[in-house]
Design a protein around this motif. Structure first.
Motif: not given
Ligand SMILES: [Fe+2]
Length: 252
Positions: A41-58
């Motif tokens: 769930g933390v994979w994107n380079v740089g910052q939380e991607s939109k998809n990552e933010k969605h799942w972490l918030d979920w």
């Protein structure tokens, strides 16, 4: 309640939905699901991607608290940048108030159970090597590996040297276990000890400093059950070590 499951690799939809995990209806934030590494769930380079933010918030909105040890497929540059907090006797990275990374070498006391956690593992899918983006031959090497369908990864984009534990983390684990008289209820890791690796795959998996460290843990710590992921299978190794993948098991 504590439930445990194996690698998720950011594929959360099926495993955690109400049909496949109806037990969550009875759970509260004082109940836990623990992932044995390769959370993803933390994979994107740089910052939380939109998809990552969605799942972490979920996950933050679920009835339970989500916990994970790290695997080898995590973006360690980003995972290590989340705030470190003291939680239930050990250190965590707080991704959300109820989405927590259980750091290496910690002993947590959850649900009156002591749990030793130690994430990390060597990647097996790097037979083509690790590429560096500042290598003048980067494009050429990448093109050749792509053409030959070789498995390779790129430093700080899809591979991080922190996947394997360092001496400081291993020492911290030994010190924390000493404080608990080398006795815990559960051990949760991503890879397993060198001798268990041999039982799983013969000479297919190479021992490394982390599997050797876990060998020391296996020989010196009193524990009831040991859960690990990494090898993408569901198997019991004798009566105490359990390789877990898609299953969701209640352990407390
Ligand atoms: Fe994995």
């Amino acid at each position: 309640m504590i439930y445990i499951t194996g690698d998720t690799h950011a594929d959360f939809k099926r495993r955690f939905n109400m049909d496949n995990f109806p037990e969550q209806m009875e759970m509260t934030k004082d109940d836990y699901v623990i992932i044995c590494g390769d959370f993803g769930g933390v994979w994107n380079v740089g910052q939380e991607s939109k998809n990552e933010k969605h799942w972490l918030d979920w996950f933050e909105e679920r009835s339970y608290t989500l916990l994970f040890v790290d695997g080898n497929h995590e973006n360690f540059d980003r995972l290590n940048s989340y705030p470190v907090k003291e939680w239930h006797g050990g250190k965590v990275h707080e991704l959300r108030p109820h989405v927590l990374h259980l750091m290496r070498g910690q002993v947590f006391e959850i649900d009156e159970k002591k749990i030793f956690t130690f994430g990390g593992a060597s990647s097996h899918d790097v037979t083509g090597g690790i590429l560096e983006t500042d290598d003048p031959d980067f494009k050429l090497k990448k093109k050749r590996l792509d053409k030959e369908y070789e498995l390779y990864r790129i430093n700080h984009l899809s591979w991080w040297e922190q996947e394997l534990a360092n001496e400081e983390e291993m020492e911290e684990g030994r010190n924390n276990l000493r404080k608990h008289d080398y006795t815990v209820d559960f051990i949760i890791t991503h890879c397993c000890s060198s001798s268990t690796q041999v039982l799983l795959g013969g000479t297919m998996y190479k021992p490394d400093r982390e599997t050797d460290y876990l060998e020391f843990i296996k020989n010196n710590v009193n524990y009831k059950k040991w859960f690990f992921g990494h090898y993408h299978d569901n198997r019991n190794i004798f009566d105490k070590e359990i390789l877990i993948y898609e299953q969701m098991i209640r352990i407390s």
